[in-house]
Design a protein around this motif. Structure first.
Motif, short mmCIF file in Angstrom:
data_model
loop_
_atom_site.label_atom_id
_atom_site.label_comp_id
_atom_site.label_asym_id
_atom_site.label_seq_id
_atom_site.Cartn_x
_atom_site.Cartn_y
_atom_site.Cartn_z
N SER A 237 74.68 33.62 -8.42
CA SER A 237 74.64 32.32 -7.76
C SER A 237 74.44 32.42 -6.26
CB SER A 237 75.94 31.56 -8.06
OG SER A 237 76.13 31.41 -9.45
N LEU A 238 74.83 33.56 -5.67
CA LEU A 238 74.77 33.71 -4.21
C LEU A 238 73.57 34.52 -3.73
CD1 LEU A 238 78.56 34.35 -3.60
CD2 LEU A 238 77.26 32.46 -2.62
N GLN A 239 72.85 35.18 -4.63
CA GLN A 239 71.84 36.16 -4.21
C GLN A 239 70.69 35.55 -3.39
OE1 GLN A 239 69.77 38.04 -7.52
NE2 GLN A 239 69.95 36.21 -8.78
N SER A 240 70.37 34.29 -3.61
CA SER A 240 69.27 33.69 -2.84
C SER A 240 69.72 33.15 -1.49
CB SER A 240 68.62 32.57 -3.65
OG SER A 240 69.55 31.53 -3.91
N ALA A 241 71.02 33.01 -1.30
CA ALA A 241 71.54 32.42 -0.07
C ALA A 241 72.10 33.44 0.90
CB ALA A 241 72.62 31.39 -0.41
N ALA A 242 72.29 34.68 0.45
CA ALA A 242 72.94 35.69 1.29
C ALA A 242 72.42 37.08 0.91
CB ALA A 242 74.46 35.62 1.10
N ASP A 243 72.75 38.06 1.76
CA ASP A 243 72.54 39.46 1.39
C ASP A 243 73.75 39.88 0.55
OD1 ASP A 243 70.11 40.00 2.55
OD2 ASP A 243 70.97 40.53 4.49
N VAL A 244 73.56 40.01 -0.75
CA VAL A 244 74.67 40.24 -1.67
C VAL A 244 74.64 41.67 -2.17
CG1 VAL A 244 75.80 39.51 -3.80
CG2 VAL A 244 74.59 37.82 -2.40
N LYS B 183 70.53 44.30 -13.45
CA LYS B 183 69.20 44.12 -12.85
C LYS B 183 68.40 43.00 -13.51
CE LYS B 183 66.53 47.40 -15.64
NZ LYS B 183 65.65 48.59 -15.61
N ASP B 184 68.83 42.58 -14.72
CA ASP B 184 68.09 41.54 -15.43
C ASP B 184 68.32 40.15 -14.85
OD1 ASP B 184 67.02 43.45 -17.07
OD2 ASP B 184 68.40 43.09 -18.74
N TYR B 185 69.44 39.95 -14.17
CA TYR B 185 69.72 38.64 -13.56
C TYR B 185 69.93 38.75 -12.05
CZ TYR B 185 74.52 40.24 -13.14
OH TYR B 185 75.62 40.95 -12.79
N PHE B 186 70.29 39.94 -11.57
CA PHE B 186 70.61 40.16 -10.16
C PHE B 186 69.41 40.82 -9.52
CE2 PHE B 186 73.27 42.61 -6.93
CZ PHE B 186 73.50 41.50 -6.14
N THR B 187 68.41 40.01 -9.16
CA THR B 187 67.12 40.53 -8.74
C THR B 187 66.92 40.54 -7.23
OG1 THR B 187 66.19 38.31 -9.06
CG2 THR B 187 66.01 39.85 -10.90
N ASP B 188 67.75 39.83 -6.49
CA ASP B 188 67.57 39.72 -5.04
C ASP B 188 68.71 40.36 -4.25
OD1 ASP B 188 65.19 38.34 -5.28
OD2 ASP B 188 66.18 36.40 -5.43
N THR C 23 75.52 31.75 -22.82
CA THR C 23 75.83 32.60 -21.65
C THR C 23 74.58 33.27 -21.11
OG1 THR C 23 78.04 33.01 -22.58
CG2 THR C 23 77.30 34.47 -20.81
N ARG C 24 73.72 33.74 -21.99
CA ARG C 24 72.47 34.36 -21.53
C ARG C 24 71.62 33.35 -20.79
NH1 ARG C 24 70.84 39.27 -23.61
NH2 ARG C 24 68.69 38.65 -23.31
N LYS C 25 71.59 32.11 -21.27
CA LYS C 25 70.83 31.07 -20.58
C LYS C 25 71.41 30.80 -19.19
CE LYS C 25 69.14 26.32 -21.14
NZ LYS C 25 69.15 25.13 -22.01
N THR C 26 72.74 30.76 -19.10
CA THR C 26 73.39 30.55 -17.80
C THR C 26 73.01 31.65 -16.82
OG1 THR C 26 75.28 29.43 -18.80
CG2 THR C 26 75.63 30.41 -16.62
N MET C 27 72.88 32.88 -17.33
CA MET C 27 72.55 34.02 -16.46
C MET C 27 71.05 34.18 -16.27
SD MET C 27 75.48 35.04 -15.56
CE MET C 27 75.02 36.51 -14.66
N GLY C 28 70.25 33.35 -16.93
CA GLY C 28 68.81 33.41 -16.75
C GLY C 28 68.14 34.60 -17.41
N VAL C 29 68.71 35.06 -18.53
CA VAL C 29 68.11 36.22 -19.24
C VAL C 29 67.80 35.84 -20.67
CG1 VAL C 29 69.22 37.91 -17.77
CG2 VAL C 29 70.40 37.13 -19.83
#
Length: 386
Positions: free
Chosen positions: A55-62, A95-100, A380-386
């Motif tokens: 949820s935070l990866q696009s708004a910050a350096d996570v 890596k499947d949902y945490f891309t940034d 849950t997979r849909k929530t995580m975008g996978v």
């Protein structure tokens, strides 16, 4: 004379040029590592930590700190033991949902006011910190190894005639239910140290679970424990605390694990750890005495049932609060968390379940429709975008 002066000028120019180029290189390298975004470190890559990082990866350096390359949908774990193909869907690589963001595959061993310290010797700076270390677990590092573990457990179950389950909480009861439905010919014994099953729910729900299991020939022994310390691998004889002997080909230990807060006990956050090892948080899920540190999931001292969907609610709220603070929003605009209601759904095989709602306690096919078929894996997979 003119030639000598010209040579001196050229030497000075070359020296200046080299220094300028070096300075420019250093400056550009520094700027390349600075995106202008705030730095957020999420410690713990379970359900809550994974969703917070996403949820935070696009708004910050996570940076997500987790010793393994995946998270898993934990409440589906008992199904994966009797149907290994489920494991491939419920074990999800970061890596499947945490891309940034960046995954630091290590364990946190300490924290200061500005950095998280890892077992690999890395010091990771943060502007905001999210603690989601849940419970201490010992899992393999890779998804393939974890999926292989589930396959191995299935193979053990398939070849066994008798199975002992130690622990009558949600995991133990769900595993007993899965075995009773898929392997009705096997002798299943469940030993629980408390006086009733599922003691985190009401007595009515506990009684319904007991009746359901015993009606399917699961032997339930309450008020006793099993001493595994004196038990050797391969031994099929188990002793209870009352001296009873249980013969079982294999056993599963389904007792709660210690909380994952020991890495903070000698740190700047030690005053925020309560006697039970939980992290004390305020109504915004900020750690006690801290403006920029949050905690989510089972590690928190929130007086509510410790369940996956509530941990996900924590993650969503904290992500919104961190974004607000990063944008310079007012403290008064921070979202407040309200403890979840005493609601729980325990799957009992593929079609039935036990549900405790605020208004009723139900068992059978109706609550089974809510959870037992897919175990919320697809959702849950849909929530995580996978």
């Amino acid at each position: 004379m003119v030639l000598h002066s010209l040579i001196n000028f050229l030497n000075l120019f070359n020296s200046f040029a080299r220094k300028y180029i070096l300075f420019s290189f250093i400056s550009s390298s520094s700027m390349a590592s600075e995106t202008g975004k705030k730095r957020v470190v999420v410690v713990g890559g379970g359900l809550a930590g994974a969703l917070a990082a996403k949820s935070l990866q696009s708004a910050a350096d996570v940076v997500l700190v987790d010793p393994k390359e995946y998270f898993e949908i934990t409440w589906a774990g008992m199904r994966a033991k009797i149907e290994p193909s489920v494991a491939d869907r419920m074990v999800i690589k970061h890596k499947d949902y945490f891309t940034d963001g960046r995954l630091a595959m290590s364990s946190a061993v300490g924290v200061t006011d500005t950095e998280v310290l890892t077992a690999d010797g890395e010091s990771i700076p943060y502007d905001y910190l999210v603690i989601a270390t849940g419970h201490n677990d010992s899992f393999p590092k890779t998804k393939s190894e974890r999926v292989e573990q589930y396959q191995a457990e299935y193979n053990k179950i398939e070849s066994a005639d008798s199975i002992l389950i130690i622990g009558g909480g949600p995991s133990g009861v769900e595993l007993a239910g899965e075995l009773a439905v898929d392997f009705p010919g096997k002798k299943v014994t469940l030993v629980h140290s408390r006086e009733r099953l599922l003691d985190f729910v009401g007595p009515k729900a506990s009684k319904k679970a007991l009746d359901w299991l015993t009606s399917r020939k699961v032997e339930v022994i309450l008020g006793q424990s099993v001493d595994l310390k004196s038990h050797s691998d391969g031994d099929k004889m188990f002793k209870t605390s009352n001296g009873e002997t249980i013969i079982a080909d294999i056993h599963f230990f389904c007792v709660g694990r210690p909380l994952g807060s020991s890495w903070m006990k000698d740190s700047v956050l030690k005053e925020a750890i309560d006697a039970q090892g939980r992290v004390m948080v305020d109504e915004h899920l900020r750690v006690k005495g801290r403006e920029n540190v949050f905690a989510i999931g089972d590690i928190t001292d929130i007086p509510e049932m410790k369940q996956g969907y509530l941990a996900q609610n924590h993650a969503v709220l904290v992500a919104k609060n961190v974004k607000l603070l990063m944008e310079g929003g007012k403290e008064s605009k921070l979202r407040r968390y309200e403890a979840g209601s005493d609601m729980a759904i325990i799957s009992l095989g593929r079609r039935e379940a036990l549900a405790q709602f605020p208004f009723a306690t139900l068992i059978g096919w109706f609550p089974g429709l809510i959870k037992s078929k897919d175990l919320f894996i697809g959702k849950t997979r849909k929530t995580m975008g996978v």
